[in-house]
Design a protein around this motif. Structure first.
Motif, mmCIF file in Angstrom:
data_model
loop_
_atom_site.group_PDB
_atom_site.id
_atom_site.type_symbol
_atom_site.label_atom_id
_atom_site.label_comp_id
_atom_site.label_asym_id
_atom_site.label_seq_id
_atom_site.Cartn_x
_atom_site.Cartn_y
_atom_site.Cartn_z
ATOM 1 N N ALA A 249 20.698 -26.670 -34.145
ATOM 2 C CA ALA A 249 20.330 -26.172 -35.473
ATOM 3 C C ALA A 249 20.707 -27.241 -36.485
ATOM 4 C CB ALA A 249 21.060 -24.859 -35.779
ATOM 5 N N VAL A 250 19.730 -27.725 -37.216
ATOM 6 C CA VAL A 250 19.974 -28.726 -38.252
ATOM 7 C C VAL A 250 20.181 -27.974 -39.566
ATOM 8 C CG1 VAL A 250 19.052 -30.713 -39.484
ATOM 9 C CG2 VAL A 250 18.545 -30.411 -37.055
ATOM 10 N N ILE A 251 21.385 -28.062 -40.099
ATOM 11 C CA ILE A 251 21.720 -27.315 -41.313
ATOM 12 C C ILE A 251 21.802 -28.290 -42.473
ATOM 13 C CG2 ILE A 251 23.349 -25.737 -42.394
ATOM 14 C CD1 ILE A 251 24.108 -24.764 -39.635
ATOM 15 N N GLY A 252 20.817 -28.195 -43.349
ATOM 16 C CA GLY A 252 20.661 -29.136 -44.451
ATOM 17 C C GLY A 252 19.468 -30.022 -44.187
ATOM 18 N N LEU A 253 18.383 -29.823 -44.946
ATOM 19 C CA LEU A 253 17.127 -30.536 -44.694
ATOM 20 C C LEU A 253 16.798 -31.508 -45.814
ATOM 21 C CD1 LEU A 253 15.037 -27.608 -43.189
ATOM 22 C CD2 LEU A 253 16.151 -29.487 -41.967
ATOM 23 N N GLY A 254 17.834 -32.248 -46.229
ATOM 24 C CA GLY A 254 17.604 -33.376 -47.119
ATOM 25 C C GLY A 254 17.135 -34.568 -46.305
ATOM 26 N N ARG B 283 11.402 -34.832 -31.367
ATOM 27 C CA ARG B 283 10.517 -35.719 -30.634
ATOM 28 C C ARG B 283 11.194 -36.325 -29.406
ATOM 29 N NH1 ARG B 283 6.913 -38.593 -35.485
ATOM 30 N NH2 ARG B 283 5.876 -36.644 -36.094
ATOM 31 N N PHE B 284 12.531 -36.242 -29.360
ATOM 32 C CA PHE B 284 13.269 -36.629 -28.170
ATOM 33 C C PHE B 284 13.239 -35.526 -27.117
ATOM 34 C CE2 PHE B 284 16.480 -40.233 -29.046
ATOM 35 C CZ PHE B 284 15.568 -40.919 -29.830
ATOM 36 N N GLY B 285 12.732 -34.345 -27.490
ATOM 37 C CA GLY B 285 12.662 -33.237 -26.554
ATOM 38 C C GLY B 285 13.723 -32.174 -26.745
ATOM 39 N N VAL B 286 14.483 -32.258 -27.835
ATOM 40 C CA VAL B 286 15.500 -31.252 -28.138
ATOM 41 C C VAL B 286 14.849 -30.084 -28.873
ATOM 42 C CG1 VAL B 286 17.649 -30.822 -29.400
ATOM 43 C CG2 VAL B 286 17.288 -33.020 -28.253
ATOM 44 N N ASP B 287 15.292 -28.870 -28.580
ATOM 45 C CA ASP B 287 14.795 -27.674 -29.265
ATOM 46 C C ASP B 287 15.500 -27.588 -30.617
ATOM 47 O OD1 ASP B 287 13.771 -25.258 -30.002
ATOM 48 O OD2 ASP B 287 14.776 -24.084 -28.449
ATOM 49 N N VAL B 288 14.769 -27.825 -31.697
ATOM 50 C CA VAL B 288 15.346 -27.951 -33.040
ATOM 51 C C VAL B 288 14.932 -26.790 -33.928
ATOM 52 C CG1 VAL B 288 15.364 -29.346 -35.158
ATOM 53 C CG2 VAL B 288 15.463 -30.470 -32.916
ATOM 54 N N THR B 289 15.883 -26.265 -34.684
ATOM 55 C CA THR B 289 15.621 -25.306 -35.761
ATOM 56 C C THR B 289 16.194 -25.891 -37.040
ATOM 57 O OG1 THR B 289 15.827 -23.436 -34.229
ATOM 58 C CG2 THR B 289 15.978 -22.953 -36.589
ATOM 59 N N GLY B 290 15.374 -25.987 -38.075
ATOM 60 C CA GLY B 290 15.817 -26.551 -39.341
ATOM 61 C C GLY B 290 16.127 -25.457 -40.357
ATOM 62 N N ILE B 291 17.274 -25.579 -41.039
ATOM 63 C CA ILE B 291 17.731 -24.534 -41.958
ATOM 64 C C ILE B 291 18.214 -25.165 -43.253
ATOM 65 C CG2 ILE B 291 19.325 -22.590 -42.253
ATOM 66 C CD1 ILE B 291 19.640 -22.604 -39.160
ATOM 67 N N ASP B 292 17.813 -24.571 -44.373
ATOM 68 C CA ASP B 292 18.318 -25.024 -45.674
ATOM 69 C C ASP B 292 18.304 -23.854 -46.642
ATOM 70 O OD1 ASP B 292 18.637 -26.354 -48.295
ATOM 71 O OD2 ASP B 292 18.331 -28.193 -47.140
ATOM 72 N N MET B 293 19.389 -23.682 -47.394
ATOM 73 C CA MET B 293 19.451 -22.566 -48.325
ATOM 74 C C MET B 293 18.549 -22.786 -49.531
ATOM 75 S SD MET B 293 23.289 -23.012 -49.931
ATOM 76 C CE MET B 293 23.107 -21.481 -50.856
ATOM 77 N N LEU C 81 13.994 -21.498 -44.690
ATOM 78 C CA LEU C 81 14.352 -21.957 -46.033
ATOM 79 C C LEU C 81 14.734 -20.787 -46.924
ATOM 80 C CD1 LEU C 81 11.414 -24.503 -46.527
ATOM 81 C CD2 LEU C 81 13.715 -24.943 -45.613
ATOM 82 N N GLY C 82 15.604 -21.094 -47.898
ATOM 83 C CA GLY C 82 15.950 -20.111 -48.915
ATOM 84 C C GLY C 82 17.048 -19.149 -48.539
ATOM 85 N N GLU C 83 17.696 -19.355 -47.406
ATOM 86 C CA GLU C 83 18.787 -18.476 -46.979
ATOM 87 C C GLU C 83 19.963 -19.311 -46.485
ATOM 88 O OE1 GLU C 83 18.900 -15.310 -47.311
ATOM 89 O OE2 GLU C 83 16.797 -14.664 -47.546
ATOM 90 N N LYS D 199 25.871 -18.939 -32.439
ATOM 91 C CA LYS D 199 24.814 -18.134 -33.038
ATOM 92 C C LYS D 199 24.692 -18.521 -34.508
ATOM 93 C CE LYS D 199 25.331 -13.698 -33.959
ATOM 94 N NZ LYS D 199 25.395 -12.227 -33.758
ATOM 95 N N VAL D 200 23.484 -18.856 -34.907
ATOM 96 C CA VAL D 200 23.219 -19.233 -36.295
ATOM 97 C C VAL D 200 22.232 -18.237 -36.879
ATOM 98 C CG1 VAL D 200 22.469 -21.058 -37.861
ATOM 99 C CG2 VAL D 200 23.547 -21.658 -35.681
ATOM 100 N N THR D 201 22.607 -17.643 -37.999
ATOM 101 C CA THR D 201 21.712 -16.711 -38.689
ATOM 102 C C THR D 201 21.449 -17.214 -40.098
ATOM 103 O OG1 THR D 201 23.581 -15.371 -39.463
ATOM 104 C CG2 THR D 201 22.564 -14.737 -37.376
ATOM 105 N N ALA D 202 20.260 -16.923 -40.574
ATOM 106 C CA ALA D 202 19.874 -17.245 -41.953
ATOM 107 C C ALA D 202 18.868 -16.188 -42.373
ATOM 108 C CB ALA D 202 19.267 -18.638 -42.043
ATOM 109 N N GLY D 203 19.309 -15.265 -43.231
ATOM 110 C CA GLY D 203 18.451 -14.136 -43.573
ATOM 111 C C GLY D 203 18.188 -13.292 -42.338
ATOM 112 N N ASP D 204 16.911 -13.033 -42.064
ATOM 113 C CA ASP D 204 16.537 -12.232 -40.890
ATOM 114 C C ASP D 204 16.368 -13.065 -39.631
ATOM 115 O OD1 ASP D 204 16.493 -9.954 -42.479
ATOM 116 O OD2 ASP D 204 14.377 -10.210 -43.015
ATOM 117 N N ASN D 205 16.550 -14.380 -39.744
ATOM 118 C CA ASN D 205 16.356 -15.272 -38.599
ATOM 119 C C ASN D 205 17.659 -15.467 -37.837
ATOM 120 O OD1 ASN D 205 13.539 -16.063 -39.116
ATOM 121 N ND2 ASN D 205 14.376 -16.993 -40.969
ATOM 122 N N GLU D 206 17.543 -15.648 -36.533
ATOM 123 C CA GLU D 206 18.719 -15.839 -35.693
ATOM 124 C C GLU D 206 18.349 -16.706 -34.500
ATOM 125 O OE1 GLU D 206 20.999 -12.958 -32.634
ATOM 126 O OE2 GLU D 206 21.169 -12.322 -34.743
#
Length: 468
Positions: free
Chosen positions: A175-180, A192-202, A230-232, A245-252
């Protein structure tokens, strides 16, 4: 022990080394002090190794269009993550060695002190038990990645740029937290290296984009590669079996690691800046003049990432030059700062130049826009996604700024920054040549759209310059 010097520079990163370059022109009485990792943030954990990872990711991602180009077997290509990371590290070491071999490796023990200095008073420092009295001091101590204190119990599973480039093997999920800038660049590279990535930014944007059109385009394009929440605010907890476990709003989501890119903290805590007796901002950084880099009216100057103002290498270089130059002057000289230019090297590039959207008065500007879908060179490359937006003063057509979301927009950003620095208008730029077929033709199309926003009558073609 007490030692006297003309200038003491705290920090052997980019800003400190640029400052030293100016100081050396005027005096041999100087000392450089640094107790941290040497080789500059850019070469060790920033600009350079990240671009190696991005290049590997882009090379691998390119296979997705091989079939339509008639290149067979693209689906059989495999990226060996360990070999890829070894390649990143090998080139990182080359960049670091290049810095060290031309800086601290050449210095004597009198010139370079490995240690952490602390102010006793504005012109007096202590380091390794030695007292140094300096006529002038340059603070260039850099910054450190921010990790929320609430996540300290997960620290062994958190990556920042300080740890990322030391990894031999990559996790299966992140989980990448901070999408600057950092989060987008490394997050996309990991995907692109084949890692399962989720991007999160409040924030409700990515890459720091303020322009609403460019923001939506960037989110739509990059969101096709990996999910963007985004936004959570992100919350982190244990999930069992070593996962988080990473949650952001309704996403987990459950992941193996976090890549935290939530900003950087100025390295000032151990400097004893209270001894300066000047106002400190919320980050503990002394208030300074951005045109002289002087702290108040003290014989103290500050430069680079430690300011928290413009954390970009060329800006750190300029600030170091200004601080170093003024550290050997009787009276500080104020210098104009260069046109703001920021580039995120994700795909497509995200570029902002000149005045940002939030700085502009929408009623006083004209906006030229072109979408990249029909641009010939972009179609050929299979990268015809994105948008170019250029802003000009309604009164005279002078270019004020731009936001680009497009392949190779890094080059277009440079062109616009130079044009803004020369105070050129949209009409001036359209008199310049644009070769076919190039990505620069996209900029030309945006400028034509911008020209059309002005109610101006011409007695000759605007793109041609009559002979006098």
């Amino acid at each position: 022990m007490t030692r006297q010097v003309d200038v003491a520079i705290l920090g052997a990163g980019s800003a400190g080394l640029y400052a030293l370059g100016q100081v050396r022109k005027a005096t041999d009485s100087w000392v450089l002090i640094d107790g941290g990792e040497l080789g500059t943030t850019c070469a060790r954990v920033g600009c350079m190794p990240s671009k190696v990872a991005i290049q590997v990711g882009e090379d691998m991602h390119r296979r997705n269009i091989f079939d339509r180009e008639g290149i067979e077997g693209g689906e059989q290509l495999i990226l060996n993550q360990e070999d890829a990371m070894e390649h990143v590290q090998d080139l990182r070491d080359v960049f670091v060695d290049k810095v060290l071999s031309t800086s601290t490796d050449e210095m004597s023990e009198e010139e370079f002190i490995e240690g952490n200095a602390r102010f006793v008073e504005p012109g007096v420092l202590e380091v390794n038990g030695e007292r140094i009295e300096a006529k002038k001091v340059v603070i260039a101590t850099g910054s450190t990645p921010l990790v929320p204190s609430a996540w300290e119990s997960f620290r062994d599973r958190i990556l920042t740029t300080d740890e990322f480039f030391e990894q031999e093997a990559l996790p299966e999920s992140v989980a990448v937290i901070g999408l600057g800038v950092i989060g987008l660049e490394l997050g996309q590279a990991l995907h692109r290296f084949g890692v399962d990535v989720t991007g999160i930014d409040m924030a409700g944007t990515i890459g720091g984009l303020e322009d609403p059109v460019a923001r939506d385009v960037a989110i739509e394009i990059i969101g096709r590669e990996f999910p963007l929440w985004l936004g959570e605010k992100a919350e982190v907890s244990e999930a069992g079996e070593g996962k988080l476990k990473v949650t952001a709003g309704d996403n987990e989501v459950e992941v193996d690691r976090l890549l935290v890119s939530m900003g950087r903290v100025p390295n000032v805590r151990e400097l004893g800046l209270d001894a300066l007796g000047v106002e400190l901002n919320d980050n503990g950084v002394p208030v300074f003049d951005p045109h002289t880099m002087q702290v108040g009216d003290l014989p103290v100057f500050i430069a680079g990432d430690v300011t928290g103002d413009r954390p970009i290498l060329h800006e750190a270089g300029d600030e170091g030059r200004i601080a170093g130059f003024n550290a050997v002057q009787e009276t500080p000289v104020a210098f104009a700062r260069k046109t703001p230019l920021s580039i995120t090297f994700c795909d497509p590039n995200i570029v902002t130049v000149g005045q940002g959207w939030s700085e502009l008065d929408e009623a006083a500007i004209a906006v030229g826009e072109v979408k990249m879908g029909l641009l010939g060179r972009a179609i050929i490359m299979g990268r015809n996604r994105g948008v170019l937006r250029v802003y000009a003063d309604k009164r005279d057509g002078r270019i004020l700024g731009a936001t680009f979301v497009a392949a190779l927009a890094e080059h277009l950003g440079h062109l616009l920054s130079w044009a803004i620095a020369q105070e050129l208008t949209v009409f001036d730029l359209l008199k310049l040549p644009f070769y076919h077929p190039t990505m620069e033709e996209g900029l030309q199309a945006a400028l034509y759209d911008l020209k059309g926003r002005f109610d101006v009558e011409f007695d000759h073609p605007v793109e041609l310059r009559p002979l006098k």
